[in-house]
Each structure stands twice: as C-alpha cells, then as structure tokens.
Design a protein around this motif. Structure first.
Motif, short mmCIF file in Angstrom:
data_model
loop_
_atom_site.label_atom_id
_atom_site.label_comp_id
_atom_site.label_asym_id
_atom_site.label_seq_id
_atom_site.Cartn_x
_atom_site.Cartn_y
_atom_site.Cartn_z
N GLU A 5 -12.80 38.95 9.27
CA GLU A 5 -11.70 38.84 10.22
C GLU A 5 -10.69 39.96 10.03
O GLU A 5 -10.51 40.48 8.91
CB GLU A 5 -10.97 37.51 10.06
CG GLU A 5 -11.84 36.27 10.10
CD GLU A 5 -12.35 35.87 8.72
OE1 GLU A 5 -12.76 34.72 8.56
OE2 GLU A 5 -12.32 36.72 7.79
N CYS A 21 -13.41 39.56 14.80
CA CYS A 21 -14.39 39.12 13.81
C CYS A 21 -15.55 40.09 13.89
O CYS A 21 -16.25 40.13 14.92
CB CYS A 21 -14.84 37.71 14.10
SG CYS A 21 -16.22 37.14 13.09
N TRP A 35 -13.96 30.12 15.70
CA TRP A 35 -12.68 30.38 15.04
C TRP A 35 -12.10 29.05 14.60
O TRP A 35 -11.93 28.14 15.41
CB TRP A 35 -11.71 31.08 15.98
CG TRP A 35 -12.03 32.52 16.25
CD1 TRP A 35 -12.68 33.02 17.33
CD2 TRP A 35 -11.71 33.64 15.42
NE1 TRP A 35 -12.79 34.39 17.22
CE2 TRP A 35 -12.19 34.79 16.04
CE3 TRP A 35 -11.04 33.78 14.20
CZ2 TRP A 35 -12.04 36.08 15.51
CZ3 TRP A 35 -10.88 35.04 13.66
CH2 TRP A 35 -11.38 36.17 14.30
N ARG A 37 -9.00 27.24 11.86
CA ARG A 37 -7.75 27.56 11.19
C ARG A 37 -7.37 26.45 10.22
O ARG A 37 -7.79 25.31 10.38
CB ARG A 37 -6.61 27.79 12.18
CG ARG A 37 -6.17 26.57 12.95
CD ARG A 37 -5.14 26.96 14.02
NE ARG A 37 -4.69 25.81 14.79
CZ ARG A 37 -3.90 25.89 15.87
NH1 ARG A 37 -3.49 27.08 16.30
NH2 ARG A 37 -3.54 24.80 16.51
N ARG A 44 -8.79 21.95 7.81
CA ARG A 44 -9.27 22.97 8.72
C ARG A 44 -9.63 22.33 10.05
O ARG A 44 -10.15 21.21 10.10
CB ARG A 44 -10.49 23.67 8.13
CG ARG A 44 -10.15 24.63 7.01
CD ARG A 44 -11.40 25.27 6.44
NE ARG A 44 -11.09 26.21 5.37
CZ ARG A 44 -12.00 26.86 4.66
NH1 ARG A 44 -13.27 26.68 4.91
NH2 ARG A 44 -11.63 27.70 3.71
N TYR A 94 -10.05 31.61 10.38
CA TYR A 94 -11.35 31.97 9.85
C TYR A 94 -12.36 32.16 10.97
O TYR A 94 -12.39 31.39 11.93
CB TYR A 94 -11.88 30.87 8.92
CG TYR A 94 -11.04 30.61 7.71
CD1 TYR A 94 -10.01 29.66 7.75
CD2 TYR A 94 -11.28 31.28 6.51
CE1 TYR A 94 -9.24 29.40 6.63
CE2 TYR A 94 -10.51 31.03 5.38
CZ TYR A 94 -9.49 30.09 5.45
OH TYR A 94 -8.74 29.84 4.34
N TRP A 113 -18.58 31.32 6.37
CA TRP A 113 -17.19 31.60 6.64
C TRP A 113 -16.77 32.98 6.16
O TRP A 113 -17.23 33.46 5.12
CB TRP A 113 -16.31 30.56 5.93
CG TRP A 113 -16.49 29.17 6.44
CD1 TRP A 113 -17.61 28.38 6.33
CD2 TRP A 113 -15.52 28.40 7.16
NE1 TRP A 113 -17.39 27.17 6.93
CE2 TRP A 113 -16.12 27.15 7.45
CE3 TRP A 113 -14.22 28.63 7.58
CZ2 TRP A 113 -15.44 26.14 8.15
CZ3 TRP A 113 -13.54 27.62 8.27
CH2 TRP A 113 -14.17 26.40 8.55
N GLN A 115 -13.34 35.48 5.06
CA GLN A 115 -12.27 35.28 4.08
C GLN A 115 -10.98 34.79 4.70
O GLN A 115 -10.12 34.25 4.02
CB GLN A 115 -12.00 36.60 3.34
CG GLN A 115 -13.15 37.04 2.45
CD GLN A 115 -13.43 36.04 1.36
OE1 GLN A 115 -12.54 35.65 0.60
NE2 GLN A 115 -14.68 35.60 1.25
N GLY A 116 -10.84 34.96 5.99
CA GLY A 116 -9.65 34.48 6.68
C GLY A 116 -8.59 35.55 6.85
O GLY A 116 -8.54 36.53 6.09
#
Length: 123
Positions: A5, A21, A35, A37, A44, A94, A113, A115-116
């Motif tokens: 991301e 992304c 996506w 969050r 999450r 994420y 996933w 890393q955000g």
C-alpha cells in the motif's frame, strides 16, 4: 506474491486521499482485492473490495458515496479514492489479495495482507 500500500497521510475533514495497492508476483485479474481498515481499539473491517475481472465492487455502508475502488490490471494496481473524509475514517488501511465478495459482505479469511498505510483525518 505481494501487495504493498501507499498514499496514506494526514488530511482535514472533508479532504481527499487516494490509496494505491501495488501487486507483484501474480496477475491482478486472477484475484479479488480488498481494502480493509483497523482503527485504534477496533476490529479490522472491510471497506471496499473489487472483482478485478469485471470491476464490480462491494462497499461498506459507512463509505458508500464517498469512496471509490478501481483497478488497473495492466499496471497491477488497485486504488481507493477517498473523498469527504471524516475523523472516523482514521485507521490503518490494508490491501488484501484474495478476498471473497458477496452482495453484502467482503471477507479475507484466506487473504494475504499488505503492511498497511496510516490515514489520519482531523476535525
């Protein structure tokens, strides 16, 4: 196979951000991308997910009309355009490869996933 991301940051309420992304090691249209969050102290949650083969998408009720997800399969990128941001949108966002999309839900039980990226919206 990875997703990464970018595009997070700090904005004032009412502002906009576009998250990206970047996918590597796989063909984007072979997987649905989501996506998600996570805000401090909260679980999450799915924000928006896209079927990369036809562009159809799921949106959480909280972001409908404000966020737009899209994909550029040639560039192996998925985007989340976020407009009219609110303080409650503050979270780590994420990107997830291989989500399951239904009419009223998007899940990432078997997803991979990133890393955000942090999004902070101030009032």
């Amino acid at each position: 196979m990875q997703v990464e991301e970018s595009g997070g940051g700090s904005v004032q309420a009412g502002g906009s951000l576009r998250l990206s992304c970047a996918a590597s090691g796989f063909n984007l249209d072979d997987y649905y991308i989501g996506w998600f969050r996570q805000a401090p102290g909260k679980e999450r949650e799915a924000v928006s997910c896209i079927r990369t083969n036809d562009g159809s998408a799921y949106y959480a009720d909280s972001v409908k009309g404000r966020f737009t997800v899209s994909s550029d399969n040639a560039k192996s990128e998925v985007y989340l355009q976020m407009n009219s941001l609110k303080p409650e949108d503050t979270a780590v966002y994420y990107c997830v490869r291989d989500v399951a999309i239904e009419d009223s839900d998007c899940s990432a039980d078997y997803g991979s996933w990133g890393q955000g990226t942090q999004v902070t919206v101030s009032s």
